[in-house]
Design a protein around this motif. Structure first.
Motif, PDB file in Angstrom:
ATOM      1  N   PHE A  26       0.908  -1.301   0.031  1.00 17.73           N
ATOM      2  CA  PHE A  26       0.031   0.011  -0.040  1.00 17.73           C
ATOM      3  C   PHE A  26       0.943   1.173  -0.034  1.00 17.73           C
ATOM      4  CE2 PHE A  26      -1.911   3.467   2.447  1.00 17.73           C
ATOM      5  CZ  PHE A  26      -3.226   3.677   1.712  1.00 17.73           C
ATOM      6  N   PHE A  27       1.837   1.342   0.914  1.00 15.54           N
ATOM      7  CA  PHE A  27       2.612   2.509   1.068  1.00 15.54           C
ATOM      8  C   PHE A  27       3.682   2.522  -0.465  1.00 15.54           C
ATOM      9  CE2 PHE A  27       1.724   1.997   5.768  1.00 15.54           C
ATOM     10  CZ  PHE A  27       1.249   3.210   5.701  1.00 15.54           C
ATOM     11  N   SER A  28       4.074   1.493  -1.081  1.00 12.31           N
ATOM     12  CA  SER A  28       4.875   1.640  -2.089  1.00 12.31           C
ATOM     13  C   SER A  28       3.813   2.281  -3.288  1.00 12.31           C
ATOM     14  CB  SER A  28       5.262   0.268  -2.557  1.00 12.31           C
ATOM     15  OG  SER A  28       5.952  -0.344  -1.555  1.00 12.31           O
ATOM     16  N   LEU A  29       2.710   1.766  -3.335  1.00 11.17           N
ATOM     17  CA  LEU A  29       1.638   2.255  -4.261  1.00 11.17           C
ATOM     18  C   LEU A  29       1.467   3.795  -4.225  1.00 11.17           C
ATOM     19  CD1 LEU A  29      -0.240  -0.868  -5.007  1.00 11.17           C
ATOM     20  CD2 LEU A  29       1.358   0.237  -6.510  1.00 11.17           C
ATOM     21  N   ILE A  30       1.235   4.041  -2.848  1.00 14.18           N
ATOM     22  CA  ILE A  30       0.601   5.376  -2.700  1.00 14.18           C
ATOM     23  C   ILE A  30       1.874   6.641  -2.085  1.00 14.18           C
ATOM     24  CG2 ILE A  30       0.460   5.444  -0.142  1.00 14.18           C
ATOM     25  CD1 ILE A  30      -2.300   6.453  -2.819  1.00 14.18           C
ATOM     26  N   PHE A  31       2.964   6.091  -1.965  1.00 20.68           N
ATOM     27  CA  PHE A  31       3.997   7.113  -1.636  1.00 20.68           C
ATOM     28  C   PHE A  31       4.319   7.984  -2.649  1.00 20.68           C
ATOM     29  CE2 PHE A  31       8.454   8.414  -1.196  1.00 20.68           C
ATOM     30  CZ  PHE A  31       8.327   9.075   0.104  1.00 20.68           C
ATOM     31  N   SER A  32       4.623   7.536  -3.696  1.00 17.46           N
ATOM     32  CA  SER A  32       4.952   8.304  -4.892  1.00 17.46           C
ATOM     33  C   SER A  32       3.841   9.219  -5.354  1.00 17.46           C
ATOM     34  CB  SER A  32       5.308   7.427  -5.978  1.00 17.46           C
ATOM     35  OG  SER A  32       6.414   6.660  -5.727  1.00 17.46           O
ATOM     36  N   PHE A  60       7.018  14.795 -11.672  1.00 19.48           N
ATOM     37  CA  PHE A  60       6.549  13.533 -11.983  1.00 19.48           C
ATOM     38  C   PHE A  60       7.523  12.396 -12.352  1.00 19.48           C
ATOM     39  CE2 PHE A  60       4.717  10.358 -15.021  1.00 19.48           C
ATOM     40  CZ  PHE A  60       3.591   9.931 -14.070  1.00 19.48           C
ATOM     41  N   PHE A  61       8.143  12.838 -13.619  1.00 16.68           N
ATOM     42  CA  PHE A  61       9.068  11.893 -14.230  1.00 16.68           C
ATOM     43  C   PHE A  61      10.210  11.663 -13.259  1.00 16.68           C
ATOM     44  CE2 PHE A  61       6.651  12.890 -18.063  1.00 16.68           C
ATOM     45  CZ  PHE A  61       6.183  11.907 -18.441  1.00 16.68           C
ATOM     46  N   GLY A  62      10.640  12.698 -12.497  1.00 19.76           N
ATOM     47  CA  GLY A  62      11.946  12.526 -11.726  1.00 19.76           C
ATOM     48  C   GLY A  62      11.434  11.520 -10.474  1.00 19.76           C
ATOM     49  N   VAL A  63      10.188  11.638  -9.969  1.00 19.56           N
ATOM     50  CA  VAL A  63       9.893  10.828  -8.708  1.00 19.56           C
ATOM     51  C   VAL A  63       9.777   9.397  -9.420  1.00 19.56           C
ATOM     52  CG1 VAL A  63       8.120  10.102  -7.112  1.00 19.56           C
ATOM     53  CG2 VAL A  63       8.876  12.596  -7.440  1.00 19.56           C
ATOM     54  N   LEU A  64       9.244   9.186 -10.587  1.00 16.20           N
ATOM     55  CA  LEU A  64       8.929   8.074 -11.398  1.00 16.20           C
ATOM     56  C   LEU A  64      10.224   7.327 -11.347  1.00 16.20           C
ATOM     57  CD1 LEU A  64       6.893   5.980 -12.803  1.00 16.20           C
ATOM     58  CD2 LEU A  64       7.371   7.368 -14.827  1.00 16.20           C
ATOM     59  N   THR A  65      11.413   8.046 -11.819  1.00 16.15           N
ATOM     60  CA  THR A  65      12.391   7.182 -12.033  1.00 16.15           C
ATOM     61  C   THR A  65      13.037   6.727 -10.874  1.00 16.15           C
ATOM     62  OG1 THR A  65      12.876   8.775 -14.076  1.00 16.15           O
ATOM     63  CG2 THR A  65      14.738   7.602 -13.217  1.00 16.15           C
ATOM     64  N   MET A  66      12.947   7.809  -9.798  1.00 14.80           N
ATOM     65  CA  MET A  66      13.696   7.401  -8.411  1.00 14.80           C
ATOM     66  C   MET A  66      12.917   6.237  -7.667  1.00 14.80           C
ATOM     67  SD  MET A  66      13.632   9.726  -5.169  1.00 14.80           S
ATOM     68  CE  MET A  66      12.044   9.729  -4.610  1.00 14.80           C
ATOM     69  N   THR A  67      11.710   6.084  -8.025  1.00 11.61           N
ATOM     70  CA  THR A  67      11.015   4.757  -7.453  1.00 11.61           C
ATOM     71  C   THR A  67      11.617   3.604  -7.943  1.00 11.61           C
ATOM     72  OG1 THR A  67       8.761   6.090  -7.080  1.00 11.61           O
ATOM     73  CG2 THR A  67       8.674   3.593  -7.312  1.00 11.61           C
ATOM     74  N   LEU A  68      11.919   3.704  -9.407  1.00 13.81           N
ATOM     75  CA  LEU A  68      12.406   2.631  -9.817  1.00 13.81           C
ATOM     76  C   LEU A  68      13.751   2.296  -9.330  1.00 13.81           C
ATOM     77  CD1 LEU A  68      10.989   3.157 -13.754  1.00 13.81           C
ATOM     78  CD2 LEU A  68      10.289   1.404 -12.089  1.00 13.81           C
ATOM     79  N   PHE A  69      14.517   3.159  -9.567  1.00 14.41           N
ATOM     80  CA  PHE A  69      16.149   3.171  -9.350  1.00 14.41           C
ATOM     81  C   PHE A  69      16.270   2.663  -7.638  1.00 14.41           C
ATOM     82  CE2 PHE A  69      19.831   5.158  -7.331  1.00 14.41           C
ATOM     83  CZ  PHE A  69      20.792   4.548  -8.212  1.00 14.41           C
ATOM     84  N   ILE A 115       6.212  -2.589 -10.106  1.00 13.82           N
ATOM     85  CA  ILE A 115       4.664  -2.869  -9.692  1.00 13.82           C
ATOM     86  C   ILE A 115       4.560  -1.499  -8.937  1.00 13.82           C
ATOM     87  CG2 ILE A 115       3.191  -4.014  -8.253  1.00 13.82           C
ATOM     88  CD1 ILE A 115       4.723  -6.599  -9.198  1.00 13.82           C
ATOM     89  N   SER A 116       5.655  -1.157  -8.158  1.00 11.37           N
ATOM     90  CA  SER A 116       5.378   0.294  -7.141  1.00 11.37           C
ATOM     91  C   SER A 116       4.962   1.477  -7.789  1.00 11.37           C
ATOM     92  CB  SER A 116       6.759   0.334  -6.363  1.00 11.37           C
ATOM     93  OG  SER A 116       6.821  -0.794  -5.557  1.00 11.37           O
ATOM     94  N   THR A 117       5.133   1.353  -9.198  1.00  8.70           N
ATOM     95  CA  THR A 117       5.072   2.603  -9.826  1.00  8.70           C
ATOM     96  C   THR A 117       3.808   2.559 -10.296  1.00  8.70           C
ATOM     97  OG1 THR A 117       5.864   1.842 -12.079  1.00  8.70           O
ATOM     98  CG2 THR A 117       7.502   2.701 -10.654  1.00  8.70           C
ATOM     99  N   LEU A 118       2.934   1.493 -10.324  1.00  4.78           N
ATOM    100  CA  LEU A 118       1.529   1.566 -10.878  1.00  4.78           C
ATOM    101  C   LEU A 118       0.634   2.616 -10.422  1.00  4.78           C
ATOM    102  CD1 LEU A 118       0.591  -2.325 -10.999  1.00  4.78           C
ATOM    103  CD2 LEU A 118       1.436  -0.664 -12.869  1.00  4.78           C
ATOM    104  N   TYR A 123      -1.984   8.117 -11.668  1.00  4.86           N
ATOM    105  CA  TYR A 123      -2.194   9.400 -11.386  1.00  4.86           C
ATOM    106  C   TYR A 123      -1.774  10.250 -12.674  1.00  4.86           C
ATOM    107  CZ  TYR A 123      -0.547  13.962  -9.070  1.00  4.86           C
ATOM    108  OH  TYR A 123      -0.553  15.292  -8.926  1.00  4.86           O
ATOM    109  N   GLY A 124      -0.691   9.805 -13.315  1.00 11.74           N
ATOM    110  CA  GLY A 124      -0.137  10.870 -14.389  1.00 11.74           C
ATOM    111  C   GLY A 124      -1.140  10.560 -15.688  1.00 11.74           C
ATOM    112  N   LEU A 125      -1.964   9.410 -15.684  1.00 12.99           N
ATOM    113  CA  LEU A 125      -2.899   9.340 -16.790  1.00 12.99           C
ATOM    114  C   LEU A 125      -4.284  10.319 -16.432  1.00 12.99           C
ATOM    115  CD1 LEU A 125      -3.029   5.609 -17.368  1.00 12.99           C
ATOM    116  CD2 LEU A 125      -2.166   7.422 -18.977  1.00 12.99           C
ATOM    117  N   VAL A 126      -4.612  10.664 -15.036  1.00 11.68           N
ATOM    118  CA  VAL A 126      -5.843  11.085 -15.018  1.00 11.68           C
ATOM    119  C   VAL A 126      -5.409  12.768 -14.242  1.00 11.68           C
ATOM    120  CG1 VAL A 126      -6.867   9.199 -14.078  1.00 11.68           C
ATOM    121  CG2 VAL A 126      -5.619  10.510 -12.412  1.00 11.68           C
ATOM    122  N   THR A 127      -4.503  13.206 -14.324  1.00 10.90           N
ATOM    123  CA  THR A 127      -4.050  14.645 -13.946  1.00 10.90           C
ATOM    124  C   THR A 127      -3.506  15.466 -15.302  1.00 10.90           C
ATOM    125  OG1 THR A 127      -1.941  14.131 -13.350  1.00 10.90           O
ATOM    126  CG2 THR A 127      -3.678  13.950 -11.696  1.00 10.90           C
TER     127      THR A 127
END
Length: 213
Positions: A26-32, A60-69, A115-118, A123-127
């Motif tokens: 839950f926290f992995s999906l919601i934190f970003s 958005f793209f910075g945090v998305l990359t950081m989550t993966l890394f 999976i954690s970036t879903l 969020y990126g699709l609806v904003t």
């Protein structure tokens, strides 16, 4: 087949552990999402109005990359913690290659990172970030690169980290400074020379640039 079975088993263990730990999932999906929504939204509304680009999209793209890394790096470094538990002690003396152990951890932690970036992708699709389904297809090879770089840095660090205490101190020390010098929250192209040197040393800088491009 024995090595392949070992790789898949180790990767499956990481993925299964993620889904079984509901609070972690839950926290992995919601934190970003919270990070981009609150930090990106607040800074964008107060400081980003005069910028020649969409600041929320920038963050958005910075945090998305950081989550993966970060997810891939943390998954590899967790071998230090697992080394003190029964499972890793058993696989370390099992008749399988050490490369298979590492590759299994890389695949497992990278999959968990994706999976954690879903949550943030939705969020990126609806904003107003402007993310499209075409972008998501492009995102797949970039995600492979981002997790590969994170895993590689993790492999470098586990040669230094010997116990959980060192791991707990080292992980924030590696991740937190890169949040600023890699251009996740702010552009870094106008930095002074010594900050620019640090930025060019940080592996996350190149992955973030790749993702944004």
């Amino acid at each position: 087949m024995q090595e392949l079975n070992a790789i898949l088993t180790i990767a499956y263990r990481d993925i299964l552990g993620f889904f079984r730990d509901r609070s972690r999932m839950f926290f992995s999906l919601i934190f970003s999402v919270i990070f981009v929504g609150i930090i990106g939204g607040m800074l964008g509304q107060n400081l980003g109005r005069g910028l020649p680009f969409n600041y929320t999209q920038f963050v958005f793209f910075g945090v998305l990359t950081m989550t993966l890394f970060q997810g891939a790096l943390g998954g590899i470094i967790s071998l230090v913690r697992d080394r003190e538990n029964n499972f890793s002690q058993e696989i370390m003396i099992a008749p399988i290659s050490r490369y298979s152990i590492i590759l299994g951890k890389v695949i497992g932690s990278s999959t968990v990172s994706v999976i954690s970036t879903l949550g943030i992708i939705v969020y990126g699709l609806v904003t107003n970030v402007g993310l499209t389904f075409t972008d998501i297809l492009t995102f797949i090879p970039v995600a492979i690169v981002a997790t590969a770089v994170g895993s590689s840095m993790g492999l470098l660090l586990i040669g230094v980290v010997k116990n959980q205490q060192t791991f707990q101190m080292l992980f924030p020390l590696v991740i937190f400074p890169q949040t600023f010098v890699a251009g996740i929250l702010t552009p870094v192209n106008k930095s002074s020379w010594w900050l620019s040197v640090i930025s060019h040393i940080a592996p996350l800088t190149y992955v973030v640039d790749f993702m944004r491009n």
